[in-house]
Design a protein around this motif. Sequence first.
Motif, PDB file in Angstrom:
ATOM      1  N   ALA A   1       0.788  -1.110   0.169  1.00 18.81           N
ATOM      2  CA  ALA A   1      -0.156  -0.041   0.018  1.00 18.81           C
ATOM      3  C   ALA A   1       0.931   1.187  -0.135  1.00 18.81           C
ATOM      4  O   ALA A   1       0.603   2.471  -0.737  1.00 18.81           O
ATOM      5  CB  ALA A   1      -0.847  -0.095   1.156  1.00 18.81           C
ATOM      6  N   ARG A   2       1.944   1.196   0.742  1.00 24.83           N
ATOM      7  CA  ARG A   2       2.673   2.294   0.788  1.00 24.83           C
ATOM      8  C   ARG A   2       3.630   2.661  -0.257  1.00 24.83           C
ATOM      9  O   ARG A   2       3.884   3.814  -0.554  1.00 24.83           O
ATOM     10  CB  ARG A   2       3.806   2.651   1.936  1.00 24.83           C
ATOM     11  N   THR A   3       3.924   1.839  -1.016  1.00 25.46           N
ATOM     12  CA  THR A   3       4.840   1.857  -2.029  1.00 25.46           C
ATOM     13  C   THR A   3       4.263   1.713  -3.623  1.00 25.46           C
ATOM     14  O   THR A   3       4.865   2.249  -4.389  1.00 25.46           O
ATOM     15  CB  THR A   3       5.907   0.859  -2.122  1.00 25.46           C
ATOM     16  N   TRP A   4       2.786   1.407  -3.456  1.00 25.28           N
ATOM     17  CA  TRP A   4       2.297   1.268  -4.720  1.00 25.28           C
ATOM     18  C   TRP A   4       2.223   2.509  -5.878  1.00 25.28           C
ATOM     19  O   TRP A   4       2.411   2.385  -7.010  1.00 25.28           O
ATOM     20  CB  TRP A   4       0.938   1.081  -4.587  1.00 25.28           C
ATOM     21  N   PRO A   5       2.111   3.781  -5.358  1.00 28.19           N
ATOM     22  CA  PRO A   5       2.536   5.089  -6.137  1.00 28.19           C
ATOM     23  C   PRO A   5       3.782   5.119  -6.991  1.00 28.19           C
ATOM     24  O   PRO A   5       3.747   5.945  -7.848  1.00 28.19           O
ATOM     25  CB  PRO A   5       2.151   6.191  -5.176  1.00 28.19           C
ATOM     26  N   THR A   6       4.760   4.433  -6.338  1.00 28.65           N
ATOM     27  CA  THR A   6       6.061   4.469  -7.126  1.00 28.65           C
ATOM     28  C   THR A   6       6.138   3.497  -8.213  1.00 28.65           C
ATOM     29  O   THR A   6       7.178   3.492  -9.100  1.00 28.65           O
ATOM     30  CB  THR A   6       7.229   4.075  -6.128  1.00 28.65           C
ATOM     31  N   TRP A   7       5.131   2.532  -8.728  1.00 22.43           N
ATOM     32  CA  TRP A   7       5.279   1.709  -9.899  1.00 22.43           C
ATOM     33  C   TRP A   7       5.250   2.520 -11.067  1.00 22.43           C
ATOM     34  O   TRP A   7       4.731   3.497 -11.164  1.00 22.43           O
ATOM     35  CB  TRP A   7       3.802   0.861  -9.830  1.00 22.43           C
ATOM     36  N   ASP A   8       6.238   2.233 -11.993  1.00 22.01           N
ATOM     37  CA  ASP A   8       6.448   2.866 -13.325  1.00 22.01           C
ATOM     38  C   ASP A   8       5.846   2.268 -14.405  1.00 22.01           C
ATOM     39  O   ASP A   8       6.000   2.606 -15.502  1.00 22.01           O
ATOM     40  CB  ASP A   8       7.903   2.912 -13.360  1.00 22.01           C
ATOM     41  N   GLY A   9       4.887   1.313 -14.460  1.00 20.35           N
ATOM     42  CA  GLY A   9       4.130   0.573 -15.344  1.00 20.35           C
ATOM     43  C   GLY A   9       4.792  -0.462 -15.683  1.00 20.35           C
ATOM     44  O   GLY A   9       4.304  -0.829 -17.094  1.00 20.35           O
ATOM     45  N   GLN A  10       6.099  -1.001 -15.329  1.00 23.83           N
ATOM     46  CA  GLN A  10       6.424  -2.254 -15.961  1.00 23.83           C
ATOM     47  C   GLN A  10       5.974  -3.691 -15.371  1.00 23.83           C
ATOM     48  O   GLN A  10       5.488  -3.569 -14.175  1.00 23.83           O
ATOM     49  CB  GLN A  10       8.018  -2.028 -15.660  1.00 23.83           C
ATOM     50  N   TYR A  11       6.115  -4.373 -16.135  1.00 28.15           N
ATOM     51  CA  TYR A  11       5.516  -5.814 -15.914  1.00 28.15           C
ATOM     52  C   TYR A  11       6.825  -6.855 -16.075  1.00 28.15           C
ATOM     53  O   TYR A  11       7.591  -6.299 -16.583  1.00 28.15           O
ATOM     54  CB  TYR A  11       4.517  -6.474 -16.632  1.00 28.15           C
ATOM     55  N   PRO A  12       6.848  -7.953 -15.158  1.00 31.12           N
ATOM     56  CA  PRO A  12       5.843  -8.207 -14.259  1.00 31.12           C
ATOM     57  C   PRO A  12       6.046  -7.585 -12.862  1.00 31.12           C
ATOM     58  O   PRO A  12       6.966  -6.857 -12.843  1.00 31.12           O
ATOM     59  CB  PRO A  12       6.144  -9.693 -14.045  1.00 31.12           C
ATOM     60  N   LEU A  13       4.684  -7.361 -11.975  1.00 26.85           N
ATOM     61  CA  LEU A  13       5.047  -6.953 -11.020  1.00 26.85           C
ATOM     62  C   LEU A  13       4.357  -7.866  -9.858  1.00 26.85           C
ATOM     63  O   LEU A  13       3.430  -8.681 -10.061  1.00 26.85           O
ATOM     64  CB  LEU A  13       4.189  -5.438 -11.142  1.00 26.85           C
ATOM     65  N   LEU A  14       4.620  -7.610  -8.460  1.00 29.09           N
ATOM     66  CA  LEU A  14       3.789  -8.118  -7.445  1.00 29.09           C
ATOM     67  C   LEU A  14       3.332  -7.180  -6.724  1.00 29.09           C
ATOM     68  O   LEU A  14       3.942  -5.904  -6.334  1.00 29.09           O
ATOM     69  CB  LEU A  14       4.754  -8.887  -6.385  1.00 29.09           C
ATOM     70  N   TYR A  15       1.848  -7.077  -6.023  1.00 33.49           N
ATOM     71  CA  TYR A  15       1.392  -6.325  -5.221  1.00 33.49           C
ATOM     72  C   TYR A  15       0.682  -6.861  -4.077  1.00 33.49           C
ATOM     73  O   TYR A  15       0.103  -8.071  -4.068  1.00 33.49           O
ATOM     74  CB  TYR A  15       0.345  -5.652  -5.983  1.00 33.49           C
ATOM     75  N   LEU A  16       1.122  -6.474  -2.617  1.00 32.78           N
ATOM     76  CA  LEU A  16       1.083  -7.277  -1.749  1.00 32.78           C
ATOM     77  C   LEU A  16       0.093  -6.323  -0.764  1.00 32.78           C
ATOM     78  O   LEU A  16       0.107  -5.184  -0.633  1.00 32.78           O
ATOM     79  CB  LEU A  16       2.022  -7.606  -0.704  1.00 32.78           C
ATOM     80  N   HIS A  17      -0.889  -7.008  -0.214  1.00 37.00           N
ATOM     81  CA  HIS A  17      -1.799  -6.383   0.981  1.00 37.00           C
ATOM     82  C   HIS A  17      -2.518  -7.425   1.931  1.00 37.00           C
ATOM     83  O   HIS A  17      -2.368  -8.624   1.374  1.00 37.00           O
ATOM     84  CB  HIS A  17      -2.807  -5.479   0.314  1.00 37.00           C
ATOM     85  N   THR A  18      -2.891  -6.948   2.898  1.00 40.42           N
ATOM     86  CA  THR A  18      -3.513  -8.046   3.698  1.00 40.42           C
ATOM     87  C   THR A  18      -5.021  -7.535   4.308  1.00 40.42           C
ATOM     88  O   THR A  18      -5.339  -6.800   4.987  1.00 40.42           O
ATOM     89  CB  THR A  18      -2.771  -7.976   5.270  1.00 40.42           C
ATOM     90  N   PRO A  19      -5.882  -8.203   3.447  1.00 39.40           N
ATOM     91  CA  PRO A  19      -7.267  -7.804   3.431  1.00 39.40           C
ATOM     92  C   PRO A  19      -7.934  -8.431   4.633  1.00 39.40           C
ATOM     93  O   PRO A  19      -8.996  -7.979   4.937  1.00 39.40           O
ATOM     94  CB  PRO A  19      -7.964  -8.349   2.276  1.00 39.40           C
ATOM     95  N   ALA A  20      -7.443  -9.246   5.306  1.00 36.49           N
ATOM     96  CA  ALA A  20      -8.227 -10.073   6.442  1.00 36.49           C
ATOM     97  C   ALA A  20      -7.341 -10.320   7.472  1.00 36.49           C
ATOM     98  O   ALA A  20      -6.153 -10.922   7.228  1.00 36.49           O
ATOM     99  CB  ALA A  20      -8.853 -11.298   5.842  1.00 36.49           C
ATOM    100  N   GLU A  21      -7.736 -10.570   8.728  1.00 33.56           N
ATOM    101  CA  GLU A  21      -6.899 -10.855   9.954  1.00 33.56           C
ATOM    102  C   GLU A  21      -8.101 -11.473  10.954  1.00 33.56           C
ATOM    103  O   GLU A  21      -8.974 -11.008  11.271  1.00 33.56           O
ATOM    104  CB  GLU A  21      -6.189  -9.732  10.669  1.00 33.56           C
ATOM    105  N   ASP A  22      -7.840 -12.856  11.269  1.00 38.82           N
ATOM    106  CA  ASP A  22      -8.611 -13.490  12.192  1.00 38.82           C
ATOM    107  C   ASP A  22      -7.994 -13.804  13.697  1.00 38.82           C
ATOM    108  O   ASP A  22      -6.498 -14.092  13.791  1.00 38.82           O
ATOM    109  CB  ASP A  22      -9.150 -14.849  11.536  1.00 38.82           C
ATOM    110  N   MET A  23      -8.694 -13.407  14.874  1.00 39.85           N
ATOM    111  CA  MET A  23      -8.155 -13.713  15.955  1.00 39.85           C
ATOM    112  C   MET A  23      -8.823 -14.624  16.724  1.00 39.85           C
ATOM    113  O   MET A  23     -10.135 -14.500  16.983  1.00 39.85           O
ATOM    114  CB  MET A  23      -7.823 -12.596  16.644  1.00 39.85           C
ATOM    115  N   GLU A  24      -8.404 -15.954  17.159  1.00 41.75           N
ATOM    116  CA  GLU A  24      -8.993 -16.805  17.795  1.00 41.75           C
ATOM    117  C   GLU A  24      -8.637 -16.953  19.247  1.00 41.75           C
ATOM    118  O   GLU A  24      -7.294 -17.366  19.360  1.00 41.75           O
ATOM    119  CB  GLU A  24      -8.871 -18.253  17.031  1.00 41.75           C
ATOM    120  N   SER A  25      -9.426 -16.687  20.007  1.00 38.46           N
ATOM    121  CA  SER A  25      -8.911 -16.769  21.696  1.00 38.46           C
ATOM    122  C   SER A  25      -8.487 -18.308  21.879  1.00 38.46           C
ATOM    123  O   SER A  25      -9.156 -19.275  21.722  1.00 38.46           O
ATOM    124  CB  SER A  25     -10.430 -16.417  22.452  1.00 38.46           C
TER     125      SER A  25
END
Length: 227
Positions: free
Chosen positions: A28-52
């Motif tokens: 998320a923090r570095t995505w704006p620096t992408w220069d349009g070149q492929y291939p690329l990897l984009y990482l994010h963490t859309p879910a977190e589960d906490m089980e007691s």
Amino acid sequence: MTTTADMRALAAEALKGRTDAGLNVFSARTWPTWDGQYPLLYLHTPAEDMESLGRHAPQFTVTATLKISARVRVPQQTDNAGAAQAQLALEQIQDQAKRALINNPALMSRLQQFPFIRSEFREDGEGGSELAELVMEVGMEFYQGPEDFYPLEDEAPPQPVDAVTEIASIQPIVPLDEISITEDLINVADATGTYPDAAFPDAVAPAPRSEGPDGRAEGGITIDFMQ
């Protein structure tokens, strides 16, 4: 304290230079620096589960879902050959990403396990090129306990992990080629002998002695591992 943000940062740094995407690894923090070149990897963490882990101390098994989107672009070709080429490119990146993450010391020192890894391939022909995407969901399970919550007022907040330094400091894993076992026994001893090349000089009982180790090897074995 291990957090989902820490695990995402470590994973992103672990993937840099270890897949065909090279340094084109973004979150998320570095995505704006992408220069349009492929291939690329984009990482994010859309879910977190906490089980007691119970009704007493606040202890949790935390499972963060790390989503890795790998994207490639290849020219369109006859007989759908471009789509096939994109599929092969993504399959290679998939294998490279697994090797970069699974058993990585910086990750494994914080994780209990990777409870799941799910992959899905997508493609979309647009214009004169074939755009294809691999979406990998990587489960990252770790522990959080009472020491990680409700800090005292004078406690400094936990600092985020320095992923760049930590990944850079990892030493390469050297394959185990050989094991040698030398036996200098206690119940077999030379009462007066002195052996200058003892395998375990600090353990040798001085002469005269009634029991070993005496400095000589009574037995041993060497095991060579096939590479």
